[in-house]
Design a protein around this motif. Structure first.
Motif, PDB file in Angstrom:
ATOM      1  N   ALA A  49       2.090 -14.976   1.467  1.00 38.57           N
ATOM      2  CA  ALA A  49       0.402 -15.700   2.336  1.00 38.57           C
ATOM      3  C   ALA A  49       0.986 -14.800   3.706  1.00 38.57           C
ATOM      4  O   ALA A  49       0.104 -13.477   3.991  1.00 38.57           O
ATOM      5  CB  ALA A  49       0.273 -16.771   2.528  1.00 38.57           C
ATOM      6  N   ARG A  50       1.896 -14.308   4.625  1.00 32.10           N
ATOM      7  CA  ARG A  50       2.288 -13.744   5.522  1.00 32.10           C
ATOM      8  C   ARG A  50       2.349 -12.339   4.865  1.00 32.10           C
ATOM      9  O   ARG A  50       1.524 -11.369   5.666  1.00 32.10           O
ATOM     10  CB  ARG A  50       2.936 -13.999   6.352  1.00 32.10           C
ATOM     11  CG  ARG A  50       2.884 -14.946   7.038  1.00 32.10           C
ATOM     12  CD  ARG A  50       3.826 -15.460   7.986  1.00 32.10           C
ATOM     13  NE  ARG A  50       4.841 -16.681   7.690  1.00 32.10           N
ATOM     14  CZ  ARG A  50       6.236 -15.922   7.678  1.00 32.10           C
ATOM     15  NH1 ARG A  50       6.633 -14.936   7.236  1.00 32.10           N
ATOM     16  NH2 ARG A  50       6.862 -17.594   6.999  1.00 32.10           N
ATOM     17  N   ASP A 104      -0.125  -9.100   6.645  1.00 33.77           N
ATOM     18  CA  ASP A 104       0.104  -8.313   6.647  1.00 33.77           C
ATOM     19  C   ASP A 104      -0.409  -6.853   6.279  1.00 33.77           C
ATOM     20  O   ASP A 104      -0.798  -6.085   7.236  1.00 33.77           O
ATOM     21  CB  ASP A 104       1.365  -7.760   6.877  1.00 33.77           C
ATOM     22  CG  ASP A 104       2.719  -9.078   7.638  1.00 33.77           C
ATOM     23  OD1 ASP A 104       2.064  -9.186   8.352  1.00 33.77           O
ATOM     24  OD2 ASP A 104       3.573  -9.032   7.115  1.00 33.77           O
ATOM     25  N   ARG A 105      -0.310  -6.959   5.410  1.00 36.32           N
ATOM     26  CA  ARG A 105      -1.104  -5.576   4.363  1.00 36.32           C
ATOM     27  C   ARG A 105      -2.930  -6.380   4.818  1.00 36.32           C
ATOM     28  O   ARG A 105      -3.608  -4.166   5.548  1.00 36.32           O
ATOM     29  CB  ARG A 105      -1.430  -5.911   2.956  1.00 36.32           C
ATOM     30  CG  ARG A 105       0.516  -6.360   2.760  1.00 36.32           C
ATOM     31  CD  ARG A 105       0.481  -4.520   2.580  1.00 36.32           C
ATOM     32  NE  ARG A 105       0.080  -3.486   2.042  1.00 36.32           N
ATOM     33  CZ  ARG A 105       0.812  -2.082   2.736  1.00 36.32           C
ATOM     34  NH1 ARG A 105       1.800  -1.455   3.531  1.00 36.32           N
ATOM     35  NH2 ARG A 105      -0.384  -1.100   1.956  1.00 36.32           N
ATOM     36  N   ALA A 134      -3.015  -4.018   8.100  1.00 34.54           N
ATOM     37  CA  ALA A 134      -3.308  -2.902   8.328  1.00 34.54           C
ATOM     38  C   ALA A 134      -3.749  -2.365   7.861  1.00 34.54           C
ATOM     39  O   ALA A 134      -4.490  -0.903   8.153  1.00 34.54           O
ATOM     40  CB  ALA A 134      -1.990  -1.922   7.034  1.00 34.54           C
ATOM     41  N   LEU A 135      -5.050  -2.872   6.166  1.00 35.94           N
ATOM     42  CA  LEU A 135      -6.277  -1.668   6.075  1.00 35.94           C
ATOM     43  C   LEU A 135      -6.692  -2.365   6.688  1.00 35.94           C
ATOM     44  O   LEU A 135      -8.079  -1.308   7.185  1.00 35.94           O
ATOM     45  CB  LEU A 135      -6.847  -2.902   4.840  1.00 35.94           C
ATOM     46  CG  LEU A 135      -5.655  -1.989   3.956  1.00 35.94           C
ATOM     47  CD1 LEU A 135      -5.976  -3.503   2.685  1.00 35.94           C
ATOM     48  CD2 LEU A 135      -5.654  -0.970   3.250  1.00 35.94           C
ATOM     49  N   VAL A 136      -7.567  -3.674   8.083  1.00 36.56           N
ATOM     50  CA  VAL A 136      -8.101  -3.808   9.166  1.00 36.56           C
ATOM     51  C   VAL A 136      -8.051  -2.460   9.953  1.00 36.56           C
ATOM     52  O   VAL A 136      -9.242  -2.183   9.713  1.00 36.56           O
ATOM     53  CB  VAL A 136      -7.722  -5.010   9.370  1.00 36.56           C
ATOM     54  CG1 VAL A 136      -8.815  -5.185  10.166  1.00 36.56           C
ATOM     55  CG2 VAL A 136      -8.655  -6.213   8.258  1.00 36.56           C
ATOM     56  N   GLY A 162       7.845  -4.591  -3.583  1.00 34.46           N
ATOM     57  CA  GLY A 162       9.002  -4.432  -2.647  1.00 34.46           C
ATOM     58  C   GLY A 162       9.400  -4.890  -1.255  1.00 34.46           C
ATOM     59  O   GLY A 162       9.168  -6.370  -1.430  1.00 34.46           O
ATOM     60  N   ASP A 163       9.027  -4.295  -0.392  1.00 34.80           N
ATOM     61  CA  ASP A 163       9.745  -5.421   1.368  1.00 34.80           C
ATOM     62  C   ASP A 163       8.539  -6.025   1.761  1.00 34.80           C
ATOM     63  O   ASP A 163       9.572  -6.782   1.982  1.00 34.80           O
ATOM     64  CB  ASP A 163       9.314  -3.886   2.420  1.00 34.80           C
ATOM     65  CG  ASP A 163       8.215  -3.594   2.614  1.00 34.80           C
ATOM     66  OD1 ASP A 163       7.345  -3.399   3.394  1.00 34.80           O
ATOM     67  OD2 ASP A 163       7.466  -2.881   1.187  1.00 34.80           O
ATOM     68  N   PRO A 164       7.174  -6.451   1.478  1.00 35.77           N
ATOM     69  CA  PRO A 164       6.684  -7.708   1.444  1.00 35.77           C
ATOM     70  C   PRO A 164       7.437  -8.744   1.776  1.00 35.77           C
ATOM     71  O   PRO A 164       7.614  -9.666   2.359  1.00 35.77           O
ATOM     72  CB  PRO A 164       5.513  -7.479   1.407  1.00 35.77           C
ATOM     73  CG  PRO A 164       5.183  -6.011   0.847  1.00 35.77           C
ATOM     74  CD  PRO A 164       6.253  -5.211   0.442  1.00 35.77           C
TER      75      PRO A 164
END
Lengths: 312, 397
Positions: free
Chosen positions: B142-143, B147-148, B151-153, B191-193
């Protein structure tokens, strides 16, 4: 012949404190040299530098002509070091301890087994060699401690207080063994609190005090420095410190040291003639219950040179 | 190094190893304790709760606009989360909170009213996340989604503001921005998230115990060095015709060897008992090798400050537990707050955790752990050099 040991101008400082201050002496091949000094005189620090455990700030050490700083490994092959504490593994047997340290000295396995039996025999522990060291008496541990240093047949044996805490019987056994080793040609450096041990074992003595060697010579040479000075031992029922003060004021008394709660040691010129004056000087401080006038000896020389008794 | 020096090292090492075996510390601390604890943790905590590959996330859509719907659609279509993620709708935040607390959903996202309009107009917006400590992995997913989204917002907000500043009329901004590449949300969780998340908990606890106990195992060698100094046998060794550092290096080598055995045995037990894989064995072994070296050097460094064997024990215990906590050997790194995740990379444990996540989580080969291996080895080199200097000063070497 190359001396067994030569040390020159050894200095070791810890911060502002100089623990060893320009110490130098030599030991000839086959000679037994005693280093006498009270606690804190710098004997053990000096020995640590001689055996390569500690780097001197300045000065040099040569063992059998080999500079310890340049080739410590070769120099250490010539030295058998017996530290002051019992440096053994208590949960191992004497034989196991000897095997470990022998292998560390690079002795081949087969030769080592035979040599272990020899040194155990030498220190009188053949029948207890397979017992764990923690079951030994203090004297037996001390003897094993010495045996470890003999394994590799060193040219120079260094014994740092080897008889501390042992019973009289073991002390005699240790001294007998050390004397025999010297008689066989081994060079010896011996430090002790016990004047009589050094007098018995060593032919030459260095007296250390406050990090310096204050005198160095044969017993005869050191005692000769006293001239006509006698040592007087006084036993007193009263205030020994007050008595010491009174005695210092007596003409002919060069040193006074309190050696116990009721005893004093004096260096006096013409001891026997001065005795009445000494007795009247301490009359106010207490009653004299014993007097002994001793001809000049190493103990007196030590008091003369350091102003203190050896066990201070 | 001469033959006699190698022989002396073998003599010291052999003696040290026999001592460790005789007093029982080697088998207990190197084998029994880490394997037992890893197994118990794996049985108690592995496989239950909220497995990373089955996460249910609640959604409270108070916005009703295009953005929340697009986010869910995109998330369900990402390769990493396909078949893994389930969304469950709740009418309000209270209902979502109840669902998360009861375990019905692992976590929940709350889109406030007017969120889509705010983003479209360049005002930005905030999405709340509801989590439960019972379901850490759903929280991670969820976090990472938030985060994504953030970034988009932000990108979208910036684009809208830049367009307005450039003179694009307000009623045409949305069309203009979408035409120029900032269309609706595109969610990528590659990957990283979720790094650290997709690792089986049996692997996590197995590796965590192996990494933590490495310090305890070397600690016994450090303790023995201090004990030898107290007993005077260290000086006796140093007075022998061998280099002064022989005792230090001989004992450290035994500590290093025992750590290797301990970590490999814990790894093997985890594979055999739980049937899990830690990833490519070559990569795992490289990590184990680097960590054994670093743990040896670090413990020797802290022990070089100790005056007694009891003090050495205390220092080792402290370092082992602090590093284990910070480095994710006890609590998974992804479960730590953000700032602690950064701190974890100060410890070799953190890099081990990151490296093993790569191997076990993504199936990568040994090349994927070259950076963690290099960093952990570097930590070991620095600690080892400092330890040697301090030991020389303290008459150990």
């Amino acid at each position: 012949m190359t001396p067994a040991l030569v040390c020159e101008d050894l200095v070791k400082r810890y911060g502002d404190k100089t623990v060893v201050d320009r110490v130098g002496f030599h030991i000839d091949e086959g000679e037994a040299y005693g280093l006498l000094g009270p606690n804190g005189a710098g004997k053990t620090t000096t020995i640590s530098m001689l055996v390569g455990l500690l780097r001197p700030d300045t000065g040099s050490v040569r063992v059998g002509g080999i500079d310890v700083a340049e080739d410590p490994v070769a120099a250490k092959r010539l030295v058998g070091y017996v530290p002051q504490e019992i440096a053994l593994y208590p949960d191992l047997t004497a034989r196991e301890n000897l095997r470990y340290f022998g292998r560390l000295h690079g002795l081949p396995r087969r030769a080592l087994t035979a040599r272990i039996s020899e040194v155990l025999d030498m220190v009188g522990l053949s029948d207890r060699g397979d017992d764990k060291v923690d079951t030994y008496s203090g004297g037996m541990k001390r003897r094993t401690n010495i045996a470890v240093a003999l394994l590799h047949r060193p040219r120079l044996l260094i014994l740092d207080e080897p008889t501390v805490g042992v019973d009289p019987q073991s002390r005699v056994a240790i001294l007998d063994r050390v004397e025999a080793l010297v008689a066989e040609g081994m060079s010896l450096l011996y430090t002790s609190h016990y004047m009589e041990e050094v007098e018995r074992v060593c032919t030459r003595v260095g007296i250390m005090d406050r990090g310096r060697v204050v005198a160095d010579g044969t017993k005869r040479e050191l005692v000769a420095e006293l001239g006509g000075t006698d040592r007087v031992e006084l036993v007193l029922d009263g205030d020994v410190n007050a008595a010491a003060e009174k005695l210092r004021a007596v003409e002919g008394v060069s040193e006074v040291a309190v050696t116990g709660s009721s005893s004093l040691r004096l260096l006096v010129v013409g001891g026997r003639h001065l005795l009445p004056g000494l007795l009247s000087a301490v009359a106010e401080a207490g009653a004299v219950t014993g007097v002994e006038v001793v001809e000049p000896d190493l103990e007196a020389a030590f008091l003369h040179l350091t102003g203190s008794t050896l066990r201070d | 190094m001469g033959k006699s020096t190698v022989r002396a090292l073998l003599v010291v090492g052999g003696h040290e190893l026999r001592s460790r075996l005789r007093d029982g510390t080697a088998p207990l601390i190197a084998l029994v304790a880490p394997i037992l604890l890893a197994t118990l943790f794996g049985l108690a905590l592995g496989g239950d709760g909220d497995p990373p590959l089955k996460a249910t996330i609640g959604v409270v859509d108070l916005d009703g606009g295009e953005f929340p719907a697009s986010v869910q659609r995109e998330a369900l279509n990402t390769d990493e989360l396909k078949g893994v993620l389930t969304f469950r709708q709740y009418p309000d935040e209270g209902a979502a909170r109840t669902a998360v607390d009861s375990g019905e959903s692992g976590a929940a996202l709350v889109f406030p009213a007017g969120f889509s309009d705010g983003v479209r107009a360049g005002r930005g917006g905030q999405v709340a996340v509801l989590e439960s400590p019972e379901s850490p992995l759903a929280g991670v997913v969820a976090r990472s989604m938030v985060d994504r989204i953030s970034a988009l917002v932000e990108a979208r907000t910036l684009a809208v503001r830049a367009s307005l500043d450039a003179g694009v009329p307000a009623d045409r901004v949305q069309l203009f921005v979408e035409e120029n590449g900032a269309a609706g949300p595109t969610l990528s969780l590659a990957g990283d998230p979720v790094a650290g998340g997709p690792v089986d908990l049996a692997v996590h606890y197995g590796s965590g115990m192996a990494v933590m106990f490495a310090f305890f195992v070397v600690g016994t060698s450090a303790r023995s060095l201090l004990t030898e100094r107290q007993n005077g046998t260290l000086d006796r060794m140093r007075a022998a015709p061998v280099p002064l550092w022989t005792a230090l290096v001989g004992k450290s080598a035994v500590g290093f060897g025992l750590v290797l055995v301990s970590m490999c045995a814990t790894w093997l037990s985890s594979v055999l008992i739980f049937g899990v894989s830690w990833g490519d064995p070559r990569g795992v072994f490289l990590l184990v090798l680097a960590h054994a070296f670093a743990a040896t050097a670090i413990v020797m460094l802290v022990a070089s400050r100790a005056r007694t064997d009891a003090q050495a024990d205390g220092y080792t215990l402290g370092v082992a537990f602090v590093f284990a906590f910070l480095g994710g050997s006890i609590v998974p790194v992804y479960n730590l707050p953000d700032w602690l995740r950064d701190v974890s990379l100060v410890t070799p444990n953190g890099w081990m955790s990151a490296g093993l996540s790569e191997l076990a989580g993504t199936g990568a080969g040994p090349s994927a752990v070259l950076v963690p291996v290099a960093v952990v080895t570097g930590i070991g080199v620095v600690a080892g050099a400092l330890a040697f200097l301090r030991f020389r000063k303290g008459r150990f070497a």
